[in-house]
Design an enzyme around this catalytic site. Structure first.
Site, PDB file in Angstrom:
ATOM      1  N   HIS A 103      36.448  30.893  58.514  1.00  0.00           N
ATOM      2  CA  HIS A 103      37.251  31.824  58.573  1.00  0.00           C
ATOM      3  C   HIS A 103      36.610  33.124  58.957  1.00  0.00           C
ATOM      4  CE1 HIS A 103      40.430  34.703  56.545  1.00  0.00           C
ATOM      5  NE2 HIS A 103      39.629  35.777  56.508  1.00  0.00           N
ATOM      6  N   HIS A 122      35.944  36.918  60.927  1.00  0.00           N
ATOM      7  CA  HIS A 122      36.455  38.383  61.240  1.00  0.00           C
ATOM      8  C   HIS A 122      35.619  38.474  62.450  1.00  0.00           C
ATOM      9  CE1 HIS A 122      39.191  39.420  58.190  1.00  0.00           C
ATOM     10  NE2 HIS A 122      38.551  38.417  57.410  1.00  0.00           N
ATOM     11  N   CYS A 131      40.104  43.347  55.570  1.00  0.00           N
ATOM     12  CA  CYS A 131      40.396  43.705  53.814  1.00  0.00           C
ATOM     13  C   CYS A 131      40.235  45.060  53.321  1.00  0.00           C
ATOM     14  CB  CYS A 131      39.238  42.553  53.253  1.00  0.00           C
ATOM     15  SG  CYS A 131      39.409  42.594  51.516  1.00  0.00           S
TER      16      CYS A 131
HETATM   17  P1  HMG Z   1      43.205  43.834  37.319  1.00  0.00           P
HETATM   18  O1  HMG Z   1      43.504  45.175  37.508  1.00  0.00           O
HETATM   19  O2  HMG Z   1      41.692  43.480  36.574  1.00  0.00           O
HETATM   20  O3  HMG Z   1      44.093  42.812  36.586  1.00  0.00           O
HETATM   21  O4  HMG Z   1      43.056  43.009  38.813  1.00  0.00           O
HETATM   22  P2  HMG Z   1      44.753  43.015  35.273  1.00  0.00           P
HETATM   23  O5  HMG Z   1      44.783  41.544  34.975  1.00  0.00           O
HETATM   24  O6  HMG Z   1      43.818  43.706  34.345  1.00  0.00           O
HETATM   25  O7  HMG Z   1      46.124  43.485  35.462  1.00  0.00           O
HETATM   26  C1  HMG Z   1      46.416  44.908  35.724  1.00  0.00           C
HETATM   27  C2  HMG Z   1      47.581  45.125  36.294  1.00  0.00           C
HETATM   28  O8  HMG Z   1      48.126  44.179  37.321  1.00  0.00           O
HETATM   29  C3  HMG Z   1      48.964  44.617  35.167  1.00  0.00           C
HETATM   30  O9  HMG Z   1      49.909  45.405  35.347  1.00  0.00           O
HETATM   31  C4  HMG Z   1      49.124  43.365  35.863  1.00  0.00           C
HETATM   32  O10 HMG Z   1      50.474  42.803  35.133  1.00  0.00           O
HETATM   33  C5  HMG Z   1      49.210  43.260  37.197  1.00  0.00           C
HETATM   34  P3  HMG Z   1      50.490  46.559  34.329  1.00  0.00           P
HETATM   35  O11 HMG Z   1      50.587  45.874  33.200  1.00  0.00           O
HETATM   36  O12 HMG Z   1      49.122  47.293  34.248  1.00  0.00           O
HETATM   37  O13 HMG Z   1      51.395  47.252  34.940  1.00  0.00           O
HETATM   38  N1  HMG Z   1      48.606  41.878  37.746  1.00  0.00           N
HETATM   39  C6  HMG Z   1      49.594  41.569  38.712  1.00  0.00           C
HETATM   40  N2  HMG Z   1      50.711  41.660  39.239  1.00  0.00           N
HETATM   41  C7  HMG Z   1      51.240  40.877  40.088  1.00  0.00           C
HETATM   42  N3  HMG Z   1      50.635  39.563  40.399  1.00  0.00           N
HETATM   43  C8  HMG Z   1      49.698  39.501  39.777  1.00  0.00           C
HETATM   44  C9  HMG Z   1      48.901  40.156  39.127  1.00  0.00           C
HETATM   45  N4  HMG Z   1      47.678  40.202  38.301  1.00  0.00           N
HETATM   46  C10 HMG Z   1      47.737  41.359  37.639  1.00  0.00           C
HETATM   47  N5  HMG Z   1      48.948  37.982  40.512  1.00  0.00           N
HETATM   48  C11 HMG Z   1      43.235  41.116  40.296  1.00  0.00           C
HETATM   49  C12 HMG Z   1      42.681  41.776  39.232  1.00  0.00           C
HETATM   50  C13 HMG Z   1      42.723  39.924  40.791  1.00  0.00           C
HETATM   51  C14 HMG Z   1      44.607  41.058  39.805  1.00  0.00           C
HETATM   52  C15 HMG Z   1      43.355  42.165  41.500  1.00  0.00           C
HETATM   53  O14 HMG Z   1      41.879  42.426  41.698  1.00  0.00           O
HETATM   54  C16 HMG Z   1      43.828  41.835  42.770  1.00  0.00           C
HETATM   55  O15 HMG Z   1      45.079  41.702  42.737  1.00  0.00           O
HETATM   56  N6  HMG Z   1      42.887  41.530  43.700  1.00  0.00           N
HETATM   57  C17 HMG Z   1      43.410  41.030  45.121  1.00  0.00           C
HETATM   58  C18 HMG Z   1      42.976  42.012  46.198  1.00  0.00           C
HETATM   59  C19 HMG Z   1      43.023  41.436  47.473  1.00  0.00           C
HETATM   60  O16 HMG Z   1      44.158  40.998  47.634  1.00  0.00           O
HETATM   61  N7  HMG Z   1      42.131  41.238  48.352  1.00  0.00           N
HETATM   62  C20 HMG Z   1      42.333  40.698  49.626  1.00  0.00           C
HETATM   63  C21 HMG Z   1      42.433  39.440  49.792  1.00  0.00           C
HETATM   64  S1  HMG Z   1      40.791  38.459  49.563  1.00  0.00           S
HETATM   65  C22 HMG Z   1      40.495  38.463  51.397  1.00  0.00           C
HETATM   66  O17 HMG Z   1      41.037  39.407  52.187  1.00  0.00           O
HETATM   67  C23 HMG Z   1      39.342  37.799  51.740  1.00  0.00           C
HETATM   68  C24 HMG Z   1      39.748  36.515  52.645  1.00  0.00           C
HETATM   69  O18 HMG Z   1      40.513  36.891  53.672  1.00  0.00           O
HETATM   70  C25 HMG Z   1      38.468  35.675  53.011  1.00  0.00           C
HETATM   71  C26 HMG Z   1      37.368  36.608  53.820  1.00  0.00           C
HETATM   72  O19 HMG Z   1      37.826  37.183  54.747  1.00  0.00           O
HETATM   73  O20 HMG Z   1      36.188  36.302  53.309  1.00  0.00           O
HETATM   74  C27 HMG Z   1      40.708  35.630  51.752  1.00  0.00           C
HETATM   75 MG    MG Z   2      39.738  37.759  55.489  1.00  0.00          MG
END
Ligand code: HMG
Ligand code: MG
Length: 288
Positions: free
Chosen positions: A204, A206, A237
């Site tokens: 993957h 970039h 990201c």
């Molecule tokens: P957190 O804040 O620690 O989660 O986030 P939590 O469990 O404490 O929950 C906090 C709030 O989020 C709660 O809501 C949960 O319900 C909600 P509240 O009660 O406060 O209203 N929540 C959710 N809602 C919907 N769907 C869920 C979910 N989980 C919690 N699944 C968490 C931890 C992992 C969820 C957060 O950090 C997160 O979502 N991170 C994702 C970030 C992201 O998407 N980054 C980009 C993708 S990775 C990338 O791009 C790299 C890649 O392309 C490869 C590369 O290039 O290397 C893949």
């Molecule tokens: Mg990526």
């Protein structure tokens, strides 16, 4: 002819970083256009927290509205069990869990340490497999981390072994901020090949430095046969400062065709889909 597998990640990695809300209908149209290009797999969206990535909060609606092309694999990112519960309500062929090779990016991207994230994704992988979903395991920052600096292949090898033990079907290696050059790709695969064969990984890339295609060609020499790409080079990201888009799918497909590799995609249709989405984004910016 050697076949190269391309996963189109534009709707997920390409759009997740867009600051303004893209209408769900535009995402659906984009994915339908991508399906028609013959690409074998499309990463459609993410079931992450909407607070963290507001752009992809309409994941279920998007998956409920697309036309599925028979034979195409449709996938989505899932960070935790809450995301899996949401994903299981939709029609998906595959999910992707994700973890970082470094503690700095792990905290910034997923609000947890590497071991916390491993614990979080363990039941996700088990339950997804029980639901007959294919599971991809991403490792981010396999070359360099925007917070912790250079990454040793040994760190990546250890995580490959852990993800395989947990039951992922595929390991995807992310050069999250596009810092690789072909020599770094060789070092990475030298370092991990005692645990995983290059042909069992997806790469993957970039494209920060414009070296992604050169890196991919080196990886092909090493034996890698599966790559992610994003039409028009869309993306980045939100939690990796300086991360640009992925390698552009149409450019990559054209390079592969010119070198005699088979991809099964229509590079012209891919370029059209990328242009169409860029127009939507430009129109959207002008209107907002
Ligand atoms: P957190 O804040 O620690 O989660 O986030 P939590 O469990 O404490 O929950 C906090 C709030 O989020 C709660 O809501 C949960 O319900 C909600 P509240 O009660 O406060 O209203 N929540 C959710 N809602 C919907 N769907 C869920 C979910 N989980 C919690 N699944 C968490 C931890 C992992 C969820 C957060 O950090 C997160 O979502 N991170 C994702 C970030 C992201 O998407 N980054 C980009 C993708 S990775 C990338 O791009 C790299 C890649 O392309 C490869 C590369 O290039 O290397 C893949
Ligand atoms: Mg990526």
């Amino acid at each position: 002819m050697t076949s190269i597998r391309i996963t189109e990640v534009g709707p997920r990695d390409g759009l997740q970083n867009e600051p303004r809300r893209i209408p769900t209908a535009a995402k659906v149209e984009f994915i339908n256009r991508l399906s028609a290009t013959g690409v074998c797999e499309i990463e459609v969206t993410s079931f992450v927290s909407e607070r963290w990535v507001p752009q992809l909060g309409d994941a279920a609606e998007v998956l409920g509205s697309i036309h599925r092309r028979p034979g195409t694999i449709y996938s989505a990112l899932v960070p935790n069990e809450q995301g899996l519960d949401r994903a299981l309500e939709t029609k998906l062929d595959k999910i992707a869990v994700f973890i970082s090779a470094t503690e700095g990016f792990s905290q910034r991207n997923t609000n947890g340490s590497i071991s916390e994230v491993l614990a979080r994704i363990t039941p996700v992988i088990t339950r997804a497999r029980a639901a007959n979903l294919i599971v991809r395991g991403y490792i981010s920052c396999v070359i360099r981390c925007p917070f912790d600096g250079a990454v040793q292949p040994e760190q990546v090898r250890t995580l490959c072994a852990q993800l395989i033990d947990l039951g992922v079907h595929e390991v995807d290696l992310g050069d999250t901020i596009g810092s690789a050059d072909p020599e770094a790709i060789s070092r990475l695969y030298d370092g991990i090949s005692s645990t995983i064969a290059p042909g069992a990984t997806t790469l993957h890339l970039h494209d920060t430095q414009g070296r992604a295609i050169a890196c991919a060609m080196r990886a092909i020499d090493i034996g890698v046969r599966s790559f992610d790409a994003s039409v028009g080079g869309l993306g980045g990201c939100p939690y990796a400062p300086g991360a640009p888009g992925n390698v552009a799918t149409e450019e990559f497909a054209q390079t592969l065709a010119a070198r005699g590799f088979e991809t099964g995609v229509d590079a012209h249709a891919l370029a059209e889909a990328g242009r169409w989405m860029r127009q939507q984004l430009a129109g959207h910016s002008a209107a907002s």
